[in-house]
Design an enzyme around this catalytic site. Structure first.
Site, PDB file in Angstrom:
ATOM      1  N   HIS A  33      57.623  50.840  31.690  1.00 51.72           N
ATOM      2  CA  HIS A  33      58.423  51.681  30.778  1.00 51.72           C
ATOM      3  C   HIS A  33      57.738  51.839  29.411  1.00 51.72           C
ATOM      4  CE1 HIS A  33      61.948  52.253  33.352  1.00 51.72           C
ATOM      5  NE2 HIS A  33      61.654  51.054  33.815  1.00 51.72           N
ATOM      6  N   THR A  34      56.431  51.698  29.408  1.00 54.13           N
ATOM      7  CA  THR A  34      55.681  51.899  28.170  1.00 54.13           C
ATOM      8  C   THR A  34      55.048  53.288  28.124  1.00 54.13           C
ATOM      9  OG1 THR A  34      53.907  50.760  29.303  1.00 54.13           O
ATOM     10  CG2 THR A  34      55.094  49.501  27.650  1.00 54.13           C
ATOM     11  N   ASP A  35      54.884  53.926  29.307  1.00 51.66           N
ATOM     12  CA  ASP A  35      54.120  55.197  29.318  1.00 51.66           C
ATOM     13  C   ASP A  35      54.812  56.287  28.507  1.00 51.66           C
ATOM     14  OD1 ASP A  35      56.077  55.501  31.341  1.00 51.66           O
ATOM     15  OD2 ASP A  35      54.655  56.234  32.861  1.00 51.66           O
ATOM     16  N   SER A 123      55.575  54.637  43.983  1.00 55.06           N
ATOM     17  CA  SER A 123      55.297  56.026  43.603  1.00 55.06           C
ATOM     18  C   SER A 123      54.886  56.949  44.738  1.00 55.06           C
ATOM     19  CB  SER A 123      54.216  56.079  42.527  1.00 55.06           C
ATOM     20  OG  SER A 123      54.675  55.421  41.425  1.00 55.06           O
ATOM     21  N   SER A 125      56.448  59.569  45.392  1.00 56.21           N
ATOM     22  CA  SER A 125      56.634  60.937  44.889  1.00 56.21           C
ATOM     23  C   SER A 125      55.413  61.407  44.112  1.00 56.21           C
ATOM     24  CB  SER A 125      57.902  61.041  44.035  1.00 56.21           C
ATOM     25  OG  SER A 125      57.871  60.087  43.014  1.00 56.21           O
ATOM     26  N   ASP A 169      52.187  57.187  36.950  1.00 52.45           N
ATOM     27  CA  ASP A 169      52.067  57.211  38.412  1.00 52.45           C
ATOM     28  C   ASP A 169      51.077  58.277  38.880  1.00 52.45           C
ATOM     29  OD1 ASP A 169      54.092  55.456  37.996  1.00 52.45           O
ATOM     30  OD2 ASP A 169      55.668  56.705  38.846  1.00 52.45           O
TER      31      ASP A 169
HETATM   32  C1  GLA Z   1      58.459  55.167  37.071  1.00 48.59           C
HETATM   33  C2  GLA Z   1      57.936  56.357  36.273  1.00 48.59           C
HETATM   34  C3  GLA Z   1      56.724  55.973  35.411  1.00 48.59           C
HETATM   35  C4  GLA Z   1      57.006  54.718  34.594  1.00 48.59           C
HETATM   36  C5  GLA Z   1      57.622  53.623  35.458  1.00 48.59           C
HETATM   37  C6  GLA Z   1      58.066  52.446  34.652  1.00 48.59           C
HETATM   38  O1  GLA Z   1      57.512  54.760  38.023  1.00 48.59           O
HETATM   39  O2  GLA Z   1      57.575  57.405  37.119  1.00 48.59           O
HETATM   40  O3  GLA Z   1      56.349  57.033  34.600  1.00 48.59           O
HETATM   41  O4  GLA Z   1      57.804  55.016  33.485  1.00 48.59           O
HETATM   42  O5  GLA Z   1      58.740  54.081  36.198  1.00 48.59           O
HETATM   43  O6  GLA Z   1      56.975  51.827  34.049  1.00 48.59           O
END
Ligand code: GLA
Length: 383
Positions: A33-35, A123, A125, A169
């Site tokens: 949750h840093t991106d 990920s 998706s 991702d």
């Molecule tokens: C999901 C989102 C990413 C990222 C993560 C948490 O995978 O698609 O962009 O924010 O959660 O780090």
């Protein structure tokens, strides 16, 4: 990879020549949750992929897509607004975002499938978006860079799926490389490939098989809380554009001006951005024990401050904390279910999996699924 199966299904449904592309899912060592807060992330592409068999129909605007693993098929155009299946949104989103960039995307036939588990935080998706973007870019000579394709994937999530995700991702799926993690600065988009060869340790992914129906809306709420925190702090500190620019001292100064919830969300993110830097320093020294400790701290933050964990994930991390030989463990990805990622001494991996599975089954009635992953290369053309 089940390319043979996908090409067989392609031939059953469509005619003409075809090309084959593949894009991986990802793990993330630390930096969750840093991106979308302009911080850093440390993902790696994995040897689990979504593969696509595709043929362009230049004289049509109809897109025919088959989701092989779900046994579902849908036909649509770039102007379709309501799709029958959820997965269609990812393809439609990529086509729509490419059109916004001025690329005129004709119709195409495709079959996709793969082994990135859905809803496990790996990920799937982003892998689908990346493989469709890469295929269209190559087959139609669009000349877009991989940066642009990552952005296209991210924007399809925002505008077609309704998740205001960051870029981690898609970036990992497109830029990953064998045996290397991608240290990505999500503000400048500069990145560094960091060799990751944890001799004597294994990465273990334990999938709770829990998927929370509110995950997308809660994700967007977390992002909104972070933005709210930034806007409060920026009333005094004009240079603050994101939580990347915020220090703990600044945050403390505004503690009475924000809700406790907003404060907790921001506190987690500011801490996590710092943890990632420490983890990268430790990796340079081959100090995996410190990386593991930081992973445990990340989990505590995601559980208590960011509140994106769940009982099943907390239980697995608790087992890891008490297991001699598990040096780090945490929820991976967006949260609300999916996997834990743990760093475990390779010679104790078997016992760790056995003990975790047994205790998890006693408590929750089913065993977690174990995923074995290697850090592999990013999206590419196969045929
Ligand atoms: C999901 C989102 C990413 C990222 C993560 C948490 O995978 O698609 O962009 O924010 O959660 O780090």
């Amino acid at each position: 990879m089940n390319i043979e199966q996908l090409t067989k299904v392609f031939k059953q449904n469509f005619t003409g020549d075809y090309a084959v592309f593949s894009a991986p899912g990802r793990i993330n060592i630390i930096g969750e949750h840093t991106d979308y807060n302009n911080g850093f992330v440390l993902p790696g592409a994995i040897n689990k992929t979504i593969d696509l068999v595709i043929h362009i129909n230049k004289d049509s605007n109809i897109i025919n897509a088959v989701a092989n693993d779900l046994n579902e098929k849908e036909s649509f155009t770039k102007d379709t607004t309501e799709t029958k299946y959820h997965w269609t949104k990812y393809i439609l989103g990529v086509v729509g975002e490419l059109n916004k960039l001025g690329c005129n995307i004709p119709g195409f036939d495709c079959v996709f499938g793969g082994d990135v588990p859905i809803g496990s935080g790996m990920s799937s998706s982003a892998a689908l978006e990346s493989v469709v973007g890469l295929a269209l870019n190559e087959l139609l000579d669009l000349n877009l860079s991989r940066f642009q394709l990552a952005k296209v994937g991210q924007m399809s999530e925002h505008n077609y799926v309704g998740v205001r995700c960051g870029i981690m991702d898609q970036f990992a799926s497109l830029f990953g490389d064998e045996g290397k993690l991608v240290k990505l600065d999500c503000r400048s988009l500069e990145y560094e490939m960091i060799p990751f060869n944890p001799i004597g340790y294994s990465i273990v992914l334990l999938d709770t098989k829990v998927s929370h129906s509110l995950a997308s809306s809660e994700y967007n709420k977390r992002r909104a809380s972070c933005e709210e925190g930034v806007s409060i702090i920026a009333t005094k500190y004009k240079e603050v554009k994101s939580l990347r620019d915020v220090t703990i001292d600044m945050l403390e100064e505004f503690i009475d001006d924000m809700s406790i919830e907003t404060y907790k969300r921001c506190l987690y993110v500011v801490g996590e951005i710092d943890r990632l830097q420490k983890a990268c320093e430790a990796l340079k020294e081959n100090d995996l024990i410190t990386v593991g400790k930081l992973m445990f701290e990340t989990h505590d933050g995601l559980q208590v401050l960011y509140e994106v964990s769940c009982d099943e994930l907390d239980f697995l991390v608790q087992i890891a904390k008490g297991f001699d030989g598990a040096i780090g463990s945490r929820v991976m990805g967006g949260g609300f279910g999916g996997c834990t990622i743990s760093l475990v001494e390779t010679n104790k991996e078997h016992d760790f999996i056995e003990q975790s599975s047994k205790r998890f089954k006693e408590k929750f009635g089913h065993v977690p699924v174990v995923h074995e992953v290697k850090i592999a290369s990013g999206a590419r053309r196969i045929m």
